[in-house]
Scaffold this active site. Structure first.
Site, PDB file in Angstrom:
ATOM      1  N   ASP A  38       0.708  -1.193  -0.042  1.00 26.52           N
ATOM      2  CA  ASP A  38      -0.228  -0.273  -0.227  1.00 26.52           C
ATOM      3  C   ASP A  38       1.224   0.871  -0.152  1.00 26.52           C
ATOM      4  OD1 ASP A  38      -2.175  -1.494  -0.056  1.00 26.52           O
ATOM      5  OD2 ASP A  38      -2.878  -1.571   2.330  1.00 26.52           O
ATOM      6  N   ASP A  91      -6.626  -5.448  -5.143  1.00 26.82           N
ATOM      7  CA  ASP A  91      -7.471  -5.534  -3.942  1.00 26.82           C
ATOM      8  C   ASP A  91      -8.855  -4.700  -4.501  1.00 26.82           C
ATOM      9  OD1 ASP A  91      -8.608  -6.166  -1.352  1.00 26.82           O
ATOM     10  OD2 ASP A  91      -7.289  -5.404  -0.598  1.00 26.82           O
ATOM     11  N   LYS A  93     -12.127  -5.223  -4.480  1.00 22.05           N
ATOM     12  CA  LYS A  93     -13.234  -5.589  -4.308  1.00 22.05           C
ATOM     13  C   LYS A  93     -14.373  -5.281  -4.607  1.00 22.05           C
ATOM     14  CE  LYS A  93     -11.340  -4.767   0.712  1.00 22.05           C
ATOM     15  NZ  LYS A  93      -9.778  -4.626   0.702  1.00 22.05           N
ATOM     16  N   ASP A  96     -20.500  -3.706  -7.251  1.00 23.95           N
ATOM     17  CA  ASP A  96     -21.376  -3.500  -8.470  1.00 23.95           C
ATOM     18  C   ASP A  96     -22.026  -4.352  -9.282  1.00 23.95           C
ATOM     19  OD1 ASP A  96     -23.332  -1.414  -9.599  1.00 23.95           O
ATOM     20  OD2 ASP A  96     -21.380   0.442  -9.306  1.00 23.95           O
ATOM     21  N   THR A 100     -21.773  -3.577 -14.892  1.00 26.13           N
ATOM     22  CA  THR A 100     -20.881  -2.056 -14.323  1.00 26.13           C
ATOM     23  C   THR A 100     -19.558  -2.792 -14.353  1.00 26.13           C
ATOM     24  OG1 THR A 100     -22.594  -0.784 -13.672  1.00 26.13           O
ATOM     25  CG2 THR A 100     -19.989  -0.312 -13.162  1.00 26.13           C
ATOM     26  N   GLN A 206      -8.960  -0.181  11.832  1.00 26.93           N
ATOM     27  CA  GLN A 206      -8.048  -1.227  11.889  1.00 26.93           C
ATOM     28  C   GLN A 206      -7.880  -2.398  13.163  1.00 26.93           C
ATOM     29  OE1 GLN A 206      -7.681  -4.381   9.039  1.00 26.93           O
ATOM     30  NE2 GLN A 206      -5.779  -3.693   8.200  1.00 26.93           N
ATOM     31  N   GLN A 207      -8.048  -4.003  12.695  1.00 25.88           N
ATOM     32  CA  GLN A 207      -7.773  -5.344  14.096  1.00 25.88           C
ATOM     33  C   GLN A 207      -6.737  -5.635  13.843  1.00 25.88           C
ATOM     34  OE1 GLN A 207     -11.745  -5.272  15.881  1.00 25.88           O
ATOM     35  NE2 GLN A 207     -11.564  -5.706  14.355  1.00 25.88           N
ATOM     36  N   TYR A 208      -5.722  -5.408  14.943  1.00 24.06           N
ATOM     37  CA  TYR A 208      -4.465  -7.357  13.873  1.00 24.06           C
ATOM     38  C   TYR A 208      -3.943  -8.033  15.067  1.00 24.06           C
ATOM     39  CZ  TYR A 208      -2.541  -3.428  11.244  1.00 24.06           C
ATOM     40  OH  TYR A 208      -2.498  -2.613  10.165  1.00 24.06           O
ATOM     41  N   ARG A 227       1.747  -3.172   6.263  1.00 24.74           N
ATOM     42  CA  ARG A 227       2.170  -2.175   7.421  1.00 24.74           C
ATOM     43  C   ARG A 227       3.297  -3.022   8.453  1.00 24.74           C
ATOM     44  NH1 ARG A 227      -2.751   2.115   8.542  1.00 24.74           N
ATOM     45  NH2 ARG A 227      -3.856   0.020   8.684  1.00 24.74           N
TER      46      ARG A 227
END
Ligand code: BMP
Length: 256
Positions: A38, A91, A93, A96, A100, A206-208, A227
């Site tokens: 990212d 990624d 996601k 639609d 589309t 976010q949960q790690y 990250r």
């Protein structure tokens, strides 16, 4: 649902050929680590791909955050994927209606269908989303979002079960899930994001979970680390650390 089969044993159970190719890479490289690259420039993306390439089975991209994406960058990324033997997972996601999604997958400035080995889709719009992706490319395997890592997400209970049902219905194209662990049969592959050696989260929900819990206890297959590696001072070293942690957790779980 829980099984204790090895990747070797599951290889022939996977119907989609990208899924089988993934397990071949996992076994060959002894890596069930996916890195979420990212970053916002193509130079950083390519440098991450070459730094972590030897240690990963999948490089996960968000191509729409790259500010200088072009066809040459794409070619270089595909070249790195071939030489280091990893799959490229965009990624995107998709969420639609089918028509589309077909345009989003094949067109625009990214032409995702031309280079992505794996894409994912939400099931919110119904099976048309999956039908469009599978119609547009037989070279690209699909993952369905069955669960998410973020606080308060709605992908729970019946929604998760619906994702499993859709996957079974389109098993030729869908070879796995984004989920927090193993939620179904061994003929699907489970990818889990929100993985970091240090537990906790970020300021946006976010949960790690650590690799040992995700792979060993929750019995996921592929850990997606962003990250935890991207923000490390030495990304290659960090990738190696995560590769070992994820693989050791898998080997322990299988009991070899
Ligand atoms: P990080 O390890 O830096 O938190 O990155 C997680 C990555 O996984 C991000 O690219 C995010 O888009 C993705 N992801 C996630 O975190 N949770 C989900 O439920 C689904 C995701 O795709």
């Amino acid at each position: 649902a829980s099984h204790n089969l090895s990747f070797e044993q599951r290889l022939s159970m996977i119907r989609n050929k990208v899924g089988r190719r993934l397990l071949e890479i996992v076994l060959k490289k002894q890596s069930n680590l996916a890195v979420a690259a990212d970053v916002t420039t193509s130079q950083e993306l390519l440098s991450i791909a070459s730094q972590v390439g030897p240690h990963i089975c999948v490089l996960k991209t968000h191509v729409d955050i790259i500010e200088d994406w072009n066809e040459t960058v794409c070619e270089q990324l595909v070249h790195l994927a071939k030489s280091h033997q990893f799959l490229i997972f965009e990624d995107r996601k998709f969420a639609d209606i089918g028509n589309t999604v077909e345009l989003q997958f094949t067109g625009g400035i990214f032409h995702i269908s031309q280079w992505a080995d794996i894409v994912n889709a939400h099931i919110i719009a119904g099976p048309g989303t999956i039908q469009a992706l599978r119609k547009a490319s037989e070279h690209c395997g699909i993952l369905l979002l069955a669960q998410m890592s973020s606080k308060g997400n709605l992908a729970v209970e019946e929604y998760t079960q619906k994702a499993i049902q859709f996957a079974k219905q389109y098993e030729d194209a869908v070879f796995g899930f984004i989920s927090m662990g193993c939620i179904g049969e061994p003929n699907f592959i489970y990818f889990t994001p929100g993985v970091k050696l240090e537990k906790g989260g970020d300021s946006l929900g976010q949960q790690y979970t650590d690799p040992k819990t995700v792979i060993g206890i929750q019995k996921s297959d592929i850990a997606i680390v962003g990250r935890g590696i991207i923000h490390a001072s030495d990304r290659k070293e960090a990738a190696l650390t995560y590769q070992k942690a994820c693989w050791d957790a898998y080997v322990q779980r299988i009991g070899k």
